[in-house]
Design a protein around this motif. Structure first.
Motif, PDB file in Angstrom:
ATOM      1  N   GLU A  44      14.341   8.130   2.572  1.00  0.00           N
ATOM      2  CA  GLU A  44      14.741   6.665   2.882  1.00  0.00           C
ATOM      3  C   GLU A  44      14.621   5.747   1.859  1.00  0.00           C
ATOM      4  O   GLU A  44      15.366   5.125   2.390  1.00  0.00           O
ATOM      5  N   ASN A  45      13.361   5.935   1.691  1.00  0.00           N
ATOM      6  CA  ASN A  45      12.940   4.701   0.490  1.00  0.00           C
ATOM      7  C   ASN A  45      13.089   5.088  -1.255  1.00  0.00           C
ATOM      8  O   ASN A  45      12.921   4.187  -1.983  1.00  0.00           O
ATOM      9  N   GLY A  46      13.439   6.102  -0.931  1.00  0.00           N
ATOM     10  CA  GLY A  46      13.419   6.874  -2.991  1.00  0.00           C
ATOM     11  C   GLY A  46      11.513   6.528  -3.491  1.00  0.00           C
ATOM     12  O   GLY A  46      11.173   6.714  -2.676  1.00  0.00           O
ATOM     13  N   SER A  47      11.411   6.070  -4.228  1.00  0.00           N
ATOM     14  CA  SER A  47      10.355   6.304  -5.280  1.00  0.00           C
ATOM     15  C   SER A  47       9.249   5.521  -3.741  1.00  0.00           C
ATOM     16  O   SER A  47       9.612   4.529  -3.704  1.00  0.00           O
ATOM     17  N   MET A  48       7.862   5.997  -3.673  1.00  0.00           N
ATOM     18  CA  MET A  48       7.320   5.248  -2.927  1.00  0.00           C
ATOM     19  C   MET A  48       6.187   5.058  -3.569  1.00  0.00           C
ATOM     20  O   MET A  48       5.686   6.837  -3.919  1.00  0.00           O
ATOM     21  N   THR A  49       4.862   4.648  -4.371  1.00  0.00           N
ATOM     22  CA  THR A  49       3.353   4.584  -4.095  1.00  0.00           C
ATOM     23  C   THR A  49       2.481   5.285  -2.984  1.00  0.00           C
ATOM     24  O   THR A  49       2.927   5.312  -1.597  1.00  0.00           O
ATOM     25  N   PRO A  50       1.356   6.184  -3.216  1.00  0.00           N
ATOM     26  CA  PRO A  50       0.721   6.721  -2.266  1.00  0.00           C
ATOM     27  C   PRO A  50       0.552   6.050  -0.757  1.00  0.00           C
ATOM     28  O   PRO A  50       0.843   6.454   0.086  1.00  0.00           O
ATOM     29  N   SER A  51      -0.148   4.995  -1.376  1.00  0.00           N
ATOM     30  CA  SER A  51      -0.324   4.041  -0.535  1.00  0.00           C
ATOM     31  C   SER A  51       0.637   3.251   0.607  1.00  0.00           C
ATOM     32  O   SER A  51       0.523   3.258   1.782  1.00  0.00           O
ATOM     33  N   GLN A  52       1.763   3.225   0.148  1.00  0.00           N
ATOM     34  CA  GLN A  52       3.325   2.387   0.946  1.00  0.00           C
ATOM     35  C   GLN A  52       3.034   3.743   2.041  1.00  0.00           C
ATOM     36  O   GLN A  52       3.329   3.379   3.037  1.00  0.00           O
ATOM     37  N   ILE A  53       3.386   4.846   1.697  1.00  0.00           N
ATOM     38  CA  ILE A  53       3.072   5.744   2.132  1.00  0.00           C
ATOM     39  C   ILE A  53       2.294   6.645   3.638  1.00  0.00           C
ATOM     40  O   ILE A  53       2.617   6.447   4.535  1.00  0.00           O
ATOM     41  N   ALA A  54       1.393   6.238   3.182  1.00  0.00           N
ATOM     42  CA  ALA A  54       0.029   5.917   4.020  1.00  0.00           C
ATOM     43  C   ALA A  54       0.228   5.141   4.995  1.00  0.00           C
ATOM     44  O   ALA A  54       0.168   5.187   6.149  1.00  0.00           O
ATOM     45  N   GLN A  55       0.559   4.098   4.611  1.00  0.00           N
ATOM     46  CA  GLN A  55       0.970   2.711   5.849  1.00  0.00           C
ATOM     47  C   GLN A  55       1.669   2.832   6.765  1.00  0.00           C
ATOM     48  O   GLN A  55       2.140   2.893   7.562  1.00  0.00           O
ATOM     49  N   MET A  56       3.555   3.199   5.920  1.00  0.00           N
ATOM     50  CA  MET A  56       4.530   4.361   7.366  1.00  0.00           C
ATOM     51  C   MET A  56       4.386   4.492   7.780  1.00  0.00           C
ATOM     52  O   MET A  56       5.000   5.127   8.904  1.00  0.00           O
ATOM     53  N   LEU A  57       2.992   6.058   7.623  1.00  0.00           N
ATOM     54  CA  LEU A  57       2.736   7.060   8.667  1.00  0.00           C
ATOM     55  C   LEU A  57       1.197   6.491   9.341  1.00  0.00           C
ATOM     56  O   LEU A  57       1.185   7.373  10.113  1.00  0.00           O
ATOM     57  N   SER A  58       0.850   5.678   9.347  1.00  0.00           N
ATOM     58  CA  SER A  58      -0.797   5.219   9.289  1.00  0.00           C
ATOM     59  C   SER A  58      -1.833   6.517   9.693  1.00  0.00           C
ATOM     60  O   SER A  58      -2.438   6.661  10.159  1.00  0.00           O
TER      61      SER A  58
END
Length: 145
Positions: A44-58
């Motif tokens: 859905e978001n294309g490229s992301m940082t690991p911390s962005q992914i972690a935040q989205m998934l809690s």
């Protein structure tokens, strides 16, 4: 309060059962439910940082590293250095990861429908809206997912 009325215990039991159901369905693709979450974030978001992914998934950022390692070993995703900040990396889907979209969406849509099948369509909408409302109330803001 009776044990079967404690929202914490009820949600924990439901979460475990739903996760097992999704794990069973996703096992045909050798993907776990949390890996699906990472895949969906990237889809859905294309490229992301690991911390962005972690935040989205809690999930904890320490958890995300091992998760990304396993997905990279399966060639679902790739990590590339940020050209503007050498300390940062970006995570994106590989072509193989992108090719999983139709099958992954089919499986998760079916699993979702199976889990919610005990509710009629109106109850399903209300249930999801109630869960989101609880999350928003406890987190103090709108949820990302």
């Amino acid at each position: 309060m009776l044990l079967n009325e404690c929202i914490n215990l009820l949600l924990s039991k439901v979460r475990k059962s739903v996760t097992q159901h999704f794990a069973s369905r996703l096992s045909t693709l050798d993907v776990t439910p949390v890996q699906y979450g990472v895949w969906k974030c990237l889809w859905e978001n294309g490229s992301m940082t690991p911390s962005q992914i972690a935040q989205m998934l809690s999930v904890d950022t320490s958890t995300i590293t091992g998760l990304l390692d396993r997905m990279e070993n399966k060639e679902i995703l790739k990590r590339t250095p940020n050209t503007e900040d050498r300390r940062a990396i970006h995570v994106s889907l590989t072509e193989q990861g992108k090719m999983l979209e139709p099958e992954m969406d089919r499986i998760t849509s079916e699993a979702n429908a199976e889990v919610l099948s005990v509710l009629n369509p109106e109850e399903q909408k209300l249930f999801v809206s109630y869960l989101n409302r609880i999350l928003e109330s406890l987190n103090g803001s709108k949820t990302d997912i």
